[in-house]
Design a protein around this motif. Structure first.
Motif, PDB file in Angstrom:
ATOM      1  N   CYS A   1      36.299   9.673  24.321  1.00 53.04           N
ATOM      2  CA  CYS A   1      35.877  11.273  24.352  1.00 53.04           C
ATOM      3  C   CYS A   1      35.364  11.351  25.967  1.00 53.04           C
ATOM      4  CB  CYS A   1      35.050  11.478  23.312  1.00 53.04           C
ATOM      5  SG  CYS A   1      35.301  11.244  21.885  1.00 53.04           S
ATOM      6  N   GLU A   2      36.187  11.891  26.873  1.00 56.07           N
ATOM      7  CA  GLU A   2      35.828  12.108  28.251  1.00 56.07           C
ATOM      8  C   GLU A   2      34.666  13.056  28.187  1.00 56.07           C
ATOM      9  OE1 GLU A   2      37.858  13.877  32.283  1.00 56.07           O
ATOM     10  OE2 GLU A   2      38.964  13.231  30.714  1.00 56.07           O
ATOM     11  N   LYS A   3      34.681  14.060  27.487  1.00 60.00           N
ATOM     12  CA  LYS A   3      33.662  15.167  27.310  1.00 60.00           C
ATOM     13  C   LYS A   3      32.639  14.844  26.327  1.00 60.00           C
ATOM     14  CE  LYS A   3      32.866  19.981  27.905  1.00 60.00           C
ATOM     15  NZ  LYS A   3      33.806  21.265  28.063  1.00 60.00           N
TER      16      LYS A   3
END
Length: 214
Positions: A197-199
């Motif tokens: 999950c990049e964000k």
């Protein structure tokens, strides 16, 4: 800009893992089995349902057997354990802040519908959600395509919808809906969130700033 937020429940809004482990261990002791540690069950907690029972209590693939123990787990949870669940720090304030900015709030969970609503009532947050989609409310389970179609707001652009969760089930739901995902790094699935999950966010005090609110 985000106008609709769809929250997961267990491990995202509420800290329920210790509660569920307590119930599992009570059931195991009643069956003459040794108790389990959190490290032995945490990978199955976000899956829930029949698979959780199979992995932690029965060690069986028999549907009827697992269904029987699942119903017993739910009975104990509703009758004795539901009040042990707590909101993560800052979650209520974050929900109130989003609501005050006109954000439509939904809950999508694999937790049984009667139990979900009982916990929401005990935490005094049931009225903050515009929609609740729980196990048993539909014939489908999260994160299936059919479940996602029911949860997907009508006439709302997909880029305005945000799924917020802590596991691969939640990420798959967002992918099946074709909407953005925001990961909650709550400690239980921290490695998954960091890897996929990049964000993400780790504190509800920072949730509002992590969302592009219209």
């Amino acid at each position: 800009m985000i106008s609709h937020c769809i929250f997961d429940f267990d491990g995202t809004l509420i800290d329920s893992h210790k509660t569920i482990l307590s119930i599992i261990n009570k059931m195991r002791v009643d069956e003459g089995l040794r108790t389990l540690r959190m490290s032995q069950v945490k990978n199955y907690l976000h899956i829930g349902g029949i698979e959780l029972i199979s992995r932690t209590i029965t060690d069986s693939s028999d549907e009827n057997t697992n269904r029987h123990y699942l119903e017993e787990l739910r009975r104990l949870y509703i009758a004795e354990y539901f009040a042990r669940d707590t909101l993560f720090h800052g979650a209520r304030s974050a929900l109130d802040l989003l609501k005050s900015h006109g954000i439509h709030l939904s809950l999508a969970t694999k937790k049984y519908n009667v139990l979900s609503r009982k916990i929401l009532e005990s935490l005094e947050i049931i009225n903050i959600f515009d929609d609740i989609f729980a196990e048993g409310d539909t014939p489908f389970s999260k994160p299936s395509i059919e479940f996602c179609r029911i949860c997907l707001p009508k006439d709302v652009p997909q880029h305005e919808i945000l799924v917020i969760g802590d596991s691969d089930v939640d990420l798959m739901m967002a992918k099946n809906m074709g909407v953005p995902f925001l990961g909650f790094a709550n400690g239980y699935n921290q490695q998954f969130i960091a890897r996929f999950c990049e964000k993400n966010f780790s504190n509800y005090d920072h949730l509002f700033e992590a969302i592009e609110v219209g």
